[in-house]
Write a protein that holds these residues in place. Sequence first.
Motif, PDB file in Angstrom:
ATOM      1  N   ILE A  20       0.841  -1.207   0.000  1.00 43.73           N
ATOM      2  CA  ILE A  20       0.000   0.000   0.000  1.00 43.73           C
ATOM      3  C   ILE A  20       0.872   1.251   0.000  1.00 43.73           C
ATOM      4  CG2 ILE A  20      -1.968  -1.075   1.147  1.00 43.73           C
ATOM      5  CD1 ILE A  20      -0.908   0.555   3.693  1.00 43.73           C
ATOM      6  N   CYS A  24      -3.124   5.311   1.572  1.00 38.10           N
ATOM      7  CA  CYS A  24      -4.021   4.205   1.946  1.00 38.10           C
ATOM      8  C   CYS A  24      -4.174   4.078   3.456  1.00 38.10           C
ATOM      9  CB  CYS A  24      -3.496   2.887   1.401  1.00 38.10           C
ATOM     10  SG  CYS A  24      -3.474   2.787  -0.386  1.00 38.10           S
ATOM     11  N   CYS A  27      -7.375   2.831   5.642  1.00 40.15           N
ATOM     12  CA  CYS A  27      -8.379   2.152   4.834  1.00 40.15           C
ATOM     13  C   CYS A  27      -8.658   0.763   5.428  1.00 40.15           C
ATOM     14  CB  CYS A  27      -7.895   2.013   3.399  1.00 40.15           C
ATOM     15  SG  CYS A  27      -9.125   1.269   2.312  1.00 40.15           S
ATOM     16  N   ARG A  29      -9.549  -1.816   3.806  1.00 42.81           N
ATOM     17  CA  ARG A  29      -9.244  -2.882   2.846  1.00 42.81           C
ATOM     18  C   ARG A  29      -7.779  -3.339   2.930  1.00 42.81           C
ATOM     19  NH1 ARG A  29     -13.643  -3.029  -0.748  1.00 42.81           N
ATOM     20  NH2 ARG A  29     -14.893  -1.152  -0.576  1.00 42.81           N
ATOM     21  N   ILE A  30      -7.055  -2.823   3.884  1.00 38.67           N
ATOM     22  CA  ILE A  30      -5.651  -3.210   4.034  1.00 38.67           C
ATOM     23  C   ILE A  30      -5.565  -4.569   4.733  1.00 38.67           C
ATOM     24  CG2 ILE A  30      -3.459  -2.616   5.134  1.00 38.67           C
ATOM     25  CD1 ILE A  30      -4.290   0.337   4.924  1.00 38.67           C
ATOM     26  N   CYS A  39      -3.264  -4.157  -0.324  1.00 39.31           N
ATOM     27  CA  CYS A  39      -4.676  -3.836  -0.514  1.00 39.31           C
ATOM     28  C   CYS A  39      -5.395  -5.118  -0.912  1.00 39.31           C
ATOM     29  CB  CYS A  39      -4.839  -2.786  -1.607  1.00 39.31           C
ATOM     30  SG  CYS A  39      -6.566  -2.457  -1.996  1.00 39.31           S
ATOM     31  N   TYR A  42      -7.003  -4.027  -4.732  1.00 38.76           N
ATOM     32  CA  TYR A  42      -6.175  -3.676  -5.885  1.00 38.76           C
ATOM     33  C   TYR A  42      -4.749  -4.173  -5.746  1.00 38.76           C
ATOM     34  CZ  TYR A  42      -9.989  -0.636  -7.113  1.00 38.76           C
ATOM     35  OH  TYR A  42     -11.217  -0.163  -7.426  1.00 38.76           O
ATOM     36  N   PRO A  45      -1.908  -0.358  -5.485  1.00 36.61           N
ATOM     37  CA  PRO A  45      -2.586   0.765  -4.838  1.00 36.61           C
ATOM     38  C   PRO A  45      -2.130   2.144  -5.325  1.00 36.61           C
ATOM     39  CG  PRO A  45      -1.967  -0.865  -3.220  1.00 36.61           C
ATOM     40  CD  PRO A  45      -1.311  -1.264  -4.502  1.00 36.61           C
ATOM     41  N   LYS A  48      -4.160   3.613  -8.068  1.00 27.87           N
ATOM     42  CA  LYS A  48      -5.509   4.082  -7.724  1.00 27.87           C
ATOM     43  C   LYS A  48      -5.502   5.530  -7.259  1.00 27.87           C
ATOM     44  CE  LYS A  48      -8.757   2.310  -7.979  1.00 27.87           C
ATOM     45  NZ  LYS A  48      -9.604   2.296  -9.192  1.00 27.87           N
ATOM     46  N   TRP A  49      -4.363   6.002  -6.788  1.00 26.02           N
ATOM     47  CA  TRP A  49      -4.277   7.369  -6.277  1.00 26.02           C
ATOM     48  C   TRP A  49      -3.680   8.337  -7.291  1.00 26.02           C
ATOM     49  CZ3 TRP A  49      -6.583   8.956  -1.927  1.00 26.02           C
ATOM     50  CH2 TRP A  49      -6.989   7.993  -1.021  1.00 26.02           C
ATOM     51  N   CYS A  54      -8.827   7.319  -4.377  1.00 30.18           N
ATOM     52  CA  CYS A  54      -9.128   5.917  -4.695  1.00 30.18           C
ATOM     53  C   CYS A  54     -10.631   5.740  -4.487  1.00 30.18           C
ATOM     54  CB  CYS A  54      -8.351   4.995  -3.766  1.00 30.18           C
ATOM     55  SG  CYS A  54      -8.904   3.283  -3.863  1.00 30.18           S
ATOM     56  N   PHE A  56     -12.384   3.191  -3.957  1.00 32.23           N
ATOM     57  CA  PHE A  56     -12.790   2.165  -3.012  1.00 32.23           C
ATOM     58  C   PHE A  56     -12.261   2.445  -1.606  1.00 32.23           C
ATOM     59  CE2 PHE A  56     -14.253  -0.222  -6.560  1.00 32.23           C
ATOM     60  CZ  PHE A  56     -15.201  -1.087  -6.035  1.00 32.23           C
ATOM     61  N   ALA A  57     -11.660   3.581  -1.393  1.00 33.13           N
ATOM     62  CA  ALA A  57     -11.123   3.928  -0.075  1.00 33.13           C
ATOM     63  C   ALA A  57     -12.262   4.051   0.929  1.00 33.13           C
ATOM     64  CB  ALA A  57     -10.351   5.229  -0.150  1.00 33.13           C
ATOM     65  N   HIS A  59     -11.698   5.289   4.050  1.00 33.13           N
ATOM     66  CA  HIS A  59     -11.341   6.308   5.044  1.00 33.13           C
ATOM     67  C   HIS A  59     -11.445   7.729   4.508  1.00 33.13           C
ATOM     68  CE1 HIS A  59      -7.866   5.601   2.610  1.00 33.13           C
ATOM     69  NE2 HIS A  59      -7.110   6.463   3.263  1.00 33.13           N
TER      70      HIS A  59
HETATM   71  S1  SF4 Z   1      -9.006   0.377  -1.450  1.00 33.08           S
HETATM   72 FE1  SF4 Z   1      -7.775   2.109  -2.209  1.00 33.08          FE
HETATM   73  S2  SF4 Z   1      -7.260   3.269  -0.354  1.00 33.08           S
HETATM   74 FE2  SF4 Z   1      -7.929   1.250   0.322  1.00 33.08          FE
HETATM   75  S3  SF4 Z   1      -6.028   0.104   0.519  1.00 33.08           S
HETATM   76 FE3  SF4 Z   1      -6.851  -0.298  -1.533  1.00 33.08          FE
HETATM   77  S4  SF4 Z   1      -5.851   1.215  -2.875  1.00 33.08           S
HETATM   78 FE4  SF4 Z   1      -5.557   1.877  -0.752  1.00 33.08          FE
END
Ligand code: SF4
Length: 85
Positions: A20, A24, A27, A29-30, A39, A42, A45, A48-49, A54, A56-57, A59
């Motif tokens: 990550i 991230c 989040c 999803r970690i 992640c 993904y 990661p 995505k930024w 992102c 799907f974040a 937070h």
């Molecule tokens: S969903 Fe997005 S913000 Fe969350 S860990 Fe994965 S890449 Fe990072």
Amino acid sequence: MAKATNASAAVYASGEFQPIVEKCEGCERIVEAESTRYCRTYAEPAAKWKLGLCNFATHVKPEITIAKTKINPLKASKRAAAGKK
Ligand code: SF4
């Protein structure tokens, strides 16, 4: 943050998944596998930024600004009256 099971830890550590990035942090999803955090959603990661948040974040949420427009009550009543004809 969830801990990866032995089977999934092997998948994350296989090299297909990138760790990550700083953004991230926080989040949900970690997942942690072999003391590295990945992640769950993904493989890369950082990608995505690149273009902003992102999507799907968990937070951070995008800020939505609602522009208020002033309505002149006199003009509004004239418009409403003209619409009734
Ligand atoms: S969903 Fe997005 S913000 Fe969350 S860990 Fe994965 S890449 Fe990072």
